[in-house]
Scaffold this motif. Structure first.
Motif, mmCIF file in Angstrom:
data_model
loop_
_atom_site.group_PDB
_atom_site.id
_atom_site.type_symbol
_atom_site.label_atom_id
_atom_site.label_comp_id
_atom_site.label_asym_id
_atom_site.label_seq_id
_atom_site.Cartn_x
_atom_site.Cartn_y
_atom_site.Cartn_z
ATOM 1 N N GLN A 28 44.421 40.615 27.742
ATOM 2 C CA GLN A 28 44.759 39.585 28.735
ATOM 3 C C GLN A 28 45.537 38.454 28.095
ATOM 4 O O GLN A 28 46.462 37.901 28.690
ATOM 5 C CB GLN A 28 43.483 39.060 29.397
ATOM 6 C CG GLN A 28 43.754 38.151 30.590
ATOM 7 C CD GLN A 28 42.475 37.733 31.304
ATOM 8 O OE1 GLN A 28 41.382 37.987 30.824
ATOM 9 N NE2 GLN A 28 42.636 37.109 32.454
ATOM 10 N N GLU A 70 45.382 45.359 35.632
ATOM 11 C CA GLU A 70 46.508 44.500 36.034
ATOM 12 C C GLU A 70 46.049 43.013 36.006
ATOM 13 O O GLU A 70 44.933 42.721 36.406
ATOM 14 C CB GLU A 70 47.011 44.857 37.424
ATOM 15 C CG GLU A 70 47.602 46.259 37.522
ATOM 16 C CD GLU A 70 48.024 46.610 38.924
ATOM 17 O OE1 GLU A 70 47.748 45.789 39.855
ATOM 18 O OE2 GLU A 70 48.586 47.696 39.135
ATOM 19 N N TYR A 78 38.448 42.982 32.346
ATOM 20 C CA TYR A 78 39.715 43.041 31.625
ATOM 21 C C TYR A 78 39.452 42.637 30.170
ATOM 22 O O TYR A 78 38.837 41.610 29.893
ATOM 23 C CB TYR A 78 40.718 42.067 32.252
ATOM 24 C CG TYR A 78 42.146 42.505 32.103
ATOM 25 C CD1 TYR A 78 42.817 42.337 30.886
ATOM 26 C CD2 TYR A 78 42.842 43.009 33.172
ATOM 27 C CE1 TYR A 78 44.128 42.715 30.745
ATOM 28 C CE2 TYR A 78 44.163 43.397 33.040
ATOM 29 C CZ TYR A 78 44.817 43.254 31.814
ATOM 30 O OH TYR A 78 46.141 43.632 31.693
ATOM 31 N N GLN A 110 35.271 48.640 38.956
ATOM 32 C CA GLN A 110 36.330 48.132 38.084
ATOM 33 C C GLN A 110 35.741 47.464 36.838
ATOM 34 O O GLN A 110 34.932 46.553 36.935
ATOM 35 C CB GLN A 110 37.211 47.129 38.831
ATOM 36 C CG GLN A 110 38.394 46.606 38.055
ATOM 37 C CD GLN A 110 39.429 47.683 37.762
ATOM 38 O OE1 GLN A 110 39.637 48.583 38.608
ATOM 39 N NE2 GLN A 110 40.066 47.617 36.606
ATOM 40 N N GLU A 156 49.309 44.999 30.390
ATOM 41 C CA GLU A 156 48.771 45.749 31.521
ATOM 42 C C GLU A 156 48.909 47.251 31.201
ATOM 43 O O GLU A 156 49.739 47.683 30.408
ATOM 44 C CB GLU A 156 49.518 45.412 32.810
ATOM 45 C CG GLU A 156 49.381 43.973 33.254
ATOM 46 C CD GLU A 156 50.116 43.698 34.532
ATOM 47 O OE1 GLU A 156 49.843 42.661 35.140
ATOM 48 O OE2 GLU A 156 50.941 44.562 34.945
ATOM 49 N N LYS A 196 46.055 39.520 37.524
ATOM 50 C CA LYS A 196 46.297 38.955 38.868
ATOM 51 C C LYS A 196 46.939 37.603 38.733
ATOM 52 O O LYS A 196 46.553 36.814 37.857
ATOM 53 C CB LYS A 196 44.995 38.854 39.635
ATOM 54 C CG LYS A 196 44.367 40.203 39.930
ATOM 55 C CD LYS A 196 43.075 40.043 40.701
ATOM 56 C CE LYS A 196 42.455 41.378 40.998
ATOM 57 N NZ LYS A 196 41.179 41.223 41.741
ATOM 58 N N GLY A 197 47.881 37.286 39.627
ATOM 59 C CA GLY A 197 48.561 35.992 39.658
ATOM 60 C C GLY A 197 49.572 35.855 38.578
ATOM 61 O O GLY A 197 50.020 34.744 38.301
#
Length: 243
Positions: free
Chosen positions: A171, A239, A166, A163, A176, A241-242
């Protein structure tokens, strides 16, 4: 007419010629101008014919007589006509007894020794080959199909580094999305090239390209057990996260 009567007749002729016609003679005291030439003329007139006659009369006497050959006396021999000789009679020969062997029946004049070739070698008859028509050229056979290609797979030992990071700009804006890239995998499993297929943000493609060239590892594709380079499409999702 013989020779002597002919000469007598020629001699008597001048006397008859000299007498003048009519029987009258010249007188003794008369002058005759041609009297001096008459004896010579009379001599020529008499001598020339006499010489010719003597020559003609004596010519047959000079010729030599032909020799008289004695006749040949011989005996007539009668030659008989040759008679053709009678044909030769062939001597009578006793019949030769038959023999079971040809070599015993006929004995050659010269003994050549025992013969080893009693006959010609007879070989089997081989007919001429019939011309072969190959017809149209045959279609070359298709080359054998190559073994199937086994696609490359992500090496699970390097899955943790797959991966990408980001992007900070996306961000902060809380964007996304996803990106699809086409990567060239070498025979050593490393990524040699990255091409963009689609993306939701340019920042996603740039971060994915940097991570693929540095960290991605694959098990290379193989064909018949031999490693080969291959292209493969990969999809990466971004994506927050959170959120």
């Amino acid at each position: 007419m013989t020779l002597f009567p002919l000469i007598s007749a020629i001699v008597a002729a001048p006397e008859a010629i000299t007498a003048p016609e009519g029987g009258a003679g010249l007188r003794r005291d008369s002058y005759d101008p041609g009297a001096a030439h008459r004896p010579l003329a009379a001599t020529l007139a008499v001598g020339l014919p006499v010489a010719l006659v003597v020559a003609v009369a004596l010519s047959p006497m000079i010729v030599k007589p032909k020799p008289v050959l004695s006749p040949l006396i011989g005996t007539l021999i009668k030659i008989e006509k040759p008679v053709d000789p009678p044909p030769d009679k062939q001597p009578e020969t006793s019949p030769t007894p038959k023999s079971h062997s040809v070599r015993e029946a006929v004995k050659p004049l010269v003994d050549l020794g025992p013969r080893t070739d009693l006959g010609a070698e007879v070989k089997p008859f081989v007919p001429d080959p019939i011309p072969y028509d190959p017809g149209p050229p045959a279609r070359p056979a298709d080359p054998p199909a190559p073994p199937p290609l086994v696609l490359a797979k992500l090496d699970p030992r390097y899955a943790a580094g797959f991966q990408p990071d980001y992007p900070a700009s996306e961000q902060r804006r809380e964007v996304e999305g996803a990106v699809r890239v086409r990567v060239l995998i070498g025979t050593d499993g490393r990524v040699k090239a990255v091409e963009l297929v689609s993306t939701d943000s340019p920042g996603f493609f740039e971060e994915t390209k940097r991570r693929a060239l540095a960290k991605w590892r694959f098990k290379p594709a193989t064909r018949g057990g031999v490693p080969e380079e291959s292209w493969q499409v990969m999809t990466v999702r971004f994506e927050i996260k959170g959120a």
